[in-house]
Scaffold this motif. Structure first.
Motif, mmCIF file in Angstrom:
data_model
loop_
_atom_site.group_PDB
_atom_site.id
_atom_site.type_symbol
_atom_site.label_atom_id
_atom_site.label_comp_id
_atom_site.label_asym_id
_atom_site.label_seq_id
_atom_site.Cartn_x
_atom_site.Cartn_y
_atom_site.Cartn_z
ATOM 1 N N ASN A 10 54.125 36.821 35.536
ATOM 2 C CA ASN A 10 53.301 35.671 35.929
ATOM 3 C C ASN A 10 53.626 34.459 35.064
ATOM 4 O O ASN A 10 53.745 33.342 35.569
ATOM 5 C CB ASN A 10 51.814 36.003 35.841
ATOM 6 C CG ASN A 10 51.313 36.803 37.017
ATOM 7 O OD1 ASN A 10 52.036 37.029 37.983
ATOM 8 N ND2 ASN A 10 50.079 37.254 36.942
ATOM 9 N N GLN A 11 53.759 34.672 33.778
ATOM 10 C CA GLN A 11 54.107 33.573 32.877
ATOM 11 C C GLN A 11 55.448 32.955 33.288
ATOM 12 O O GLN A 11 55.561 31.739 33.389
ATOM 13 C CB GLN A 11 54.171 34.065 31.439
ATOM 14 C CG GLN A 11 54.534 32.963 30.444
ATOM 15 C CD GLN A 11 54.734 33.501 29.047
ATOM 16 O OE1 GLN A 11 55.360 34.542 28.851
ATOM 17 N NE2 GLN A 11 54.187 32.789 28.070
ATOM 18 N N HIS A 39 46.571 36.358 42.308
ATOM 19 C CA HIS A 39 47.684 35.512 42.732
ATOM 20 C C HIS A 39 47.920 34.406 41.705
ATOM 21 O O HIS A 39 47.168 34.279 40.743
ATOM 22 C CB HIS A 39 47.402 34.903 44.111
ATOM 23 C CG HIS A 39 46.241 33.964 44.105
ATOM 24 N ND1 HIS A 39 44.955 34.389 44.351
ATOM 25 C CD2 HIS A 39 46.152 32.644 43.865
ATOM 26 C CE1 HIS A 39 44.126 33.360 44.265
ATOM 27 N NE2 HIS A 39 44.837 32.294 43.973
ATOM 28 N N LEU A 40 48.933 33.626 41.973
ATOM 29 C CA LEU A 40 49.199 32.404 41.231
ATOM 30 C C LEU A 40 48.931 31.252 42.189
ATOM 31 O O LEU A 40 48.960 31.436 43.404
ATOM 32 C CB LEU A 40 50.648 32.363 40.749
ATOM 33 C CG LEU A 40 51.089 33.556 39.901
ATOM 34 C CD1 LEU A 40 52.580 33.476 39.602
ATOM 35 C CD2 LEU A 40 50.275 33.659 38.632
ATOM 36 N N GLY A 41 48.663 30.084 41.651
ATOM 37 C CA GLY A 41 48.362 28.953 42.515
ATOM 38 C C GLY A 41 49.140 27.715 42.138
ATOM 39 O O GLY A 41 49.336 27.431 40.956
ATOM 40 N N LEU A 42 49.574 26.983 43.147
ATOM 41 C CA LEU A 42 50.210 25.681 42.998
ATOM 42 C C LEU A 42 49.225 24.650 43.525
ATOM 43 O O LEU A 42 48.752 24.764 44.662
ATOM 44 C CB LEU A 42 51.506 25.615 43.808
ATOM 45 C CG LEU A 42 52.163 24.234 43.884
ATOM 46 C CD1 LEU A 42 52.815 23.891 42.558
ATOM 47 C CD2 LEU A 42 53.171 24.179 45.013
ATOM 48 N N TYR A 43 48.934 23.636 42.706
ATOM 49 C CA TYR A 43 47.965 22.612 43.065
ATOM 50 C C TYR A 43 48.620 21.232 42.953
ATOM 51 O O TYR A 43 48.834 20.743 41.845
ATOM 52 C CB TYR A 43 46.741 22.686 42.131
ATOM 53 C CG TYR A 43 46.110 24.050 42.128
ATOM 54 C CD1 TYR A 43 45.110 24.368 43.030
ATOM 55 C CD2 TYR A 43 46.535 25.041 41.239
ATOM 56 C CE1 TYR A 43 44.535 25.635 43.044
ATOM 57 C CE2 TYR A 43 45.970 26.313 41.239
ATOM 58 C CZ TYR A 43 44.973 26.596 42.146
ATOM 59 O OH TYR A 43 44.416 27.847 42.168
ATOM 60 N N PRO A 44 48.947 20.604 44.075
ATOM 61 C CA PRO A 44 49.579 19.283 44.028
ATOM 62 C C PRO A 44 48.581 18.113 43.998
ATOM 63 O O PRO A 44 48.993 16.963 44.135
ATOM 64 C CB PRO A 44 50.418 19.251 45.300
ATOM 65 C CG PRO A 44 49.664 20.125 46.250
ATOM 66 C CD PRO A 44 49.030 21.198 45.411
ATOM 67 N N GLN A 50 48.877 29.735 47.403
ATOM 68 C CA GLN A 50 48.855 30.968 46.623
ATOM 69 C C GLN A 50 50.216 31.640 46.730
ATOM 70 O O GLN A 50 50.788 31.721 47.817
ATOM 71 C CB GLN A 50 47.780 31.919 47.142
ATOM 72 C CG GLN A 50 46.376 31.400 46.964
ATOM 73 C CD GLN A 50 45.343 32.356 47.525
ATOM 74 O OE1 GLN A 50 45.653 33.461 47.961
ATOM 75 N NE2 GLN A 50 44.092 31.922 47.523
ATOM 76 N N PHE A 51 50.707 32.113 45.586
ATOM 77 C CA PHE A 51 51.972 32.834 45.561
ATOM 78 C C PHE A 51 51.890 33.886 44.468
ATOM 79 O O PHE A 51 50.879 33.979 43.761
ATOM 80 C CB PHE A 51 53.154 31.875 45.357
ATOM 81 C CG PHE A 51 53.165 31.159 44.025
ATOM 82 C CD1 PHE A 51 53.987 31.597 42.994
ATOM 83 C CD2 PHE A 51 52.365 30.048 43.799
ATOM 84 C CE1 PHE A 51 54.006 30.946 41.775
ATOM 85 C CE2 PHE A 51 52.376 29.382 42.582
ATOM 86 C CZ PHE A 51 53.201 29.835 41.562
ATOM 87 N N THR A 52 52.930 34.694 44.347
ATOM 88 C CA THR A 52 52.975 35.695 43.284
ATOM 89 C C THR A 52 54.340 35.612 42.608
ATOM 90 O O THR A 52 55.277 34.990 43.135
ATOM 91 C CB THR A 52 52.783 37.125 43.836
ATOM 92 O OG1 THR A 52 53.881 37.431 44.704
ATOM 93 C CG2 THR A 52 51.459 37.270 44.581
ATOM 94 N N ALA A 53 54.461 36.271 41.481
ATOM 95 C CA ALA A 53 55.752 36.321 40.795
ATOM 96 C C ALA A 53 56.783 37.022 41.670
ATOM 97 O O ALA A 53 57.964 36.664 41.659
ATOM 98 C CB ALA A 53 55.599 37.026 39.449
ATOM 99 N N GLU A 54 56.326 38.004 42.448
ATOM 100 C CA GLU A 54 57.230 38.745 43.325
ATOM 101 C C GLU A 54 57.577 37.961 44.592
ATOM 102 O O GLU A 54 58.585 38.233 45.240
ATOM 103 C CB GLU A 54 56.603 40.090 43.735
ATOM 104 C CG GLU A 54 56.355 41.042 42.581
ATOM 105 C CD GLU A 54 55.102 40.694 41.764
ATOM 106 O OE1 GLU A 54 54.172 40.034 42.298
ATOM 107 O OE2 GLU A 54 55.077 41.058 40.579
#
Length: 121
Positions: free
Chosen positions: A15-16, A60-65, A89-93
């Protein structure tokens, strides 16, 4: 160290790495981006305006524009991702492809520049 740097340093593992990659791509596009905070999130700033945040959530991971209009323009390409007008929302995978990420971030940069340049006139 700014808030984005501190936030990323506190993450671990894949994740990092995935979050660091998003921020690295953003820094390539805006080398003079500064670190700050927007909506309580550690964010990169372009010309003093919130440009992007990348955060870890439980599942999950998130991208915020920091715009409710940008992602709608990429709806067809975001089909594999869960997204809302303000976040992807996305993931490392299953990361956001670099080409798409660059275009999303490029659109945010263009909108910030247009908004600030209009104010200068």
């Amino acid at each position: 160290m700014g808030t984005v740097t501190d936030y990323l340093a506190a993450r671990e593992g894949e994740n990092q790495k995935a979050l660091e990659h998003v921020i690295a791509v953003a820094r390539e596009l805006v080398p003079d981006a500064t670190e700050g905070e927007s909506y309580g999130m550690p964010a990169l700033l372009h010309r003093g305006k919130a440009f992007v945040a990348a955060m870890e959530a439980k599942q999950h991971l998130g991208l915020y524009p920091f715009s409710g209009q940008i992602l709608q323009g990429f709806a067809d390409e975001l089909g594999d991702f869960t997204w809302s007008p303000g976040a992807v929302q996305f993931t490392a995978e299953h990361p956001i492809p670099d080409d798409l990420l660059r275009r999303i971030l490029g659109e945010r940069i263009a909108r910030i520049d247009a908004q600030l340049d209009r104010k200068r006139r």
